[in-house]
Motif scaffolding. Sequence first.
Motif, PDB file in Angstrom:
ATOM      1  N   THR A 235       0.827  -1.206   0.000  1.00  0.00           N
ATOM      2  CA  THR A 235       0.000   0.000   0.000  1.00  0.00           C
ATOM      3  C   THR A 235       0.862   1.257   0.000  1.00  0.00           C
ATOM      4  O   THR A 235       0.624   2.184  -0.775  1.00  0.00           O
ATOM      5  CB  THR A 235      -0.943   0.005   1.218  1.00  0.00           C
ATOM      6  N   GLU A 236       1.871   1.288   0.841  1.00  0.00           N
ATOM      7  CA  GLU A 236       2.747   2.468   0.926  1.00  0.00           C
ATOM      8  C   GLU A 236       3.584   2.640  -0.334  1.00  0.00           C
ATOM      9  O   GLU A 236       3.802   3.768  -0.788  1.00  0.00           O
ATOM     10  CB  GLU A 236       3.646   2.390   2.156  1.00  0.00           C
TER      11      GLU A 236
ATOM     12  N   LYS B 211       1.282   4.006  -3.032  1.00  0.00           N
ATOM     13  CA  LYS B 211       0.988   5.405  -2.745  1.00  0.00           C
ATOM     14  C   LYS B 211       2.192   6.282  -3.106  1.00  0.00           C
ATOM     15  O   LYS B 211       2.036   7.329  -3.742  1.00  0.00           O
ATOM     16  CB  LYS B 211       0.639   5.573  -1.264  1.00  0.00           C
ATOM     17  N   SER B 212       3.373   5.859  -2.727  1.00  0.00           N
ATOM     18  CA  SER B 212       4.586   6.640  -2.999  1.00  0.00           C
ATOM     19  C   SER B 212       4.881   6.744  -4.495  1.00  0.00           C
ATOM     20  O   SER B 212       5.417   7.744  -4.960  1.00  0.00           O
ATOM     21  CB  SER B 212       5.791   6.012  -2.300  1.00  0.00           C
TER      22      SER B 212
ATOM     23  N   MET C  95       5.262   0.208   7.035  1.00  0.00           N
ATOM     24  CA  MET C  95       4.511   1.376   6.566  1.00  0.00           C
ATOM     25  C   MET C  95       5.397   2.578   6.292  1.00  0.00           C
ATOM     26  O   MET C  95       5.041   3.428   5.479  1.00  0.00           O
ATOM     27  CB  MET C  95       3.464   1.790   7.608  1.00  0.00           C
ATOM     28  N   ASP C  96       6.516   2.693   6.952  1.00  0.00           N
ATOM     29  CA  ASP C  96       7.288   3.928   6.877  1.00  0.00           C
ATOM     30  C   ASP C  96       8.723   3.714   6.400  1.00  0.00           C
ATOM     31  O   ASP C  96       9.102   4.150   5.319  1.00  0.00           O
ATOM     32  CB  ASP C  96       7.276   4.601   8.253  1.00  0.00           C
TER      33      ASP C  96
ATOM     34  N   PRO D  81       9.395   1.147   2.839  1.00  0.00           N
ATOM     35  CA  PRO D  81       9.079   1.684   1.501  1.00  0.00           C
ATOM     36  C   PRO D  81      10.033   2.792   1.078  1.00  0.00           C
ATOM     37  O   PRO D  81      10.467   2.833  -0.075  1.00  0.00           O
ATOM     38  CB  PRO D  81       7.649   2.210   1.647  1.00  0.00           C
TER      39      PRO D  81
END
Length: 162
Positions: free
Chosen positions: A53-54, A57-58, A151-152, A155
């Motif tokens: 997901t991340e 999105k990125s 999540m952080d 990615p």
Amino acid sequence: MTNSNSNIHTSTTSTTNISAESIGSVEVTVELKNSKYPYRVRLAEQAATLLRTELLKSLGLGNGQHISQLSKFRILHVNIDNCKPGSRWGRICCGELGVGWAVLCISWSVEDGNKVGMNRNKKEFATSGAIGLDDVCDENVGENFIKKTAMDTAPKYVLNHL
């Protein structure tokens, strides 16, 4: 977690420079070497979903795929190789010796339209939970570290090391 990247191993087998803009799709898989622990498998699957997901999105790939030019279409393959929340008591008692650490190990490569793999990389994120001190107040330090890293930290690291 004050000690979130205290034990990191990185290896790269290629030096081809790939831009994030050339990525058209992201695939994240879970291949744990020792999957006899169902909790670890579930945690790794949650981490894979968060990581995908991340990354999407990125990269600005809202629906999962973006094919603007077939000649530049590349797939980012990410694999979760190891996912251990560690042992709370291990970190409290002997965290400074590496016992009970939470670990998330990922590997990734980029494949072009011709199924040619480029830039194979691997990274291990590990934490002692501040040598067990975080565990005194929070019993989910290992699980929280895995999810936060997926999540952080992971990615951003992957996209900066394509």
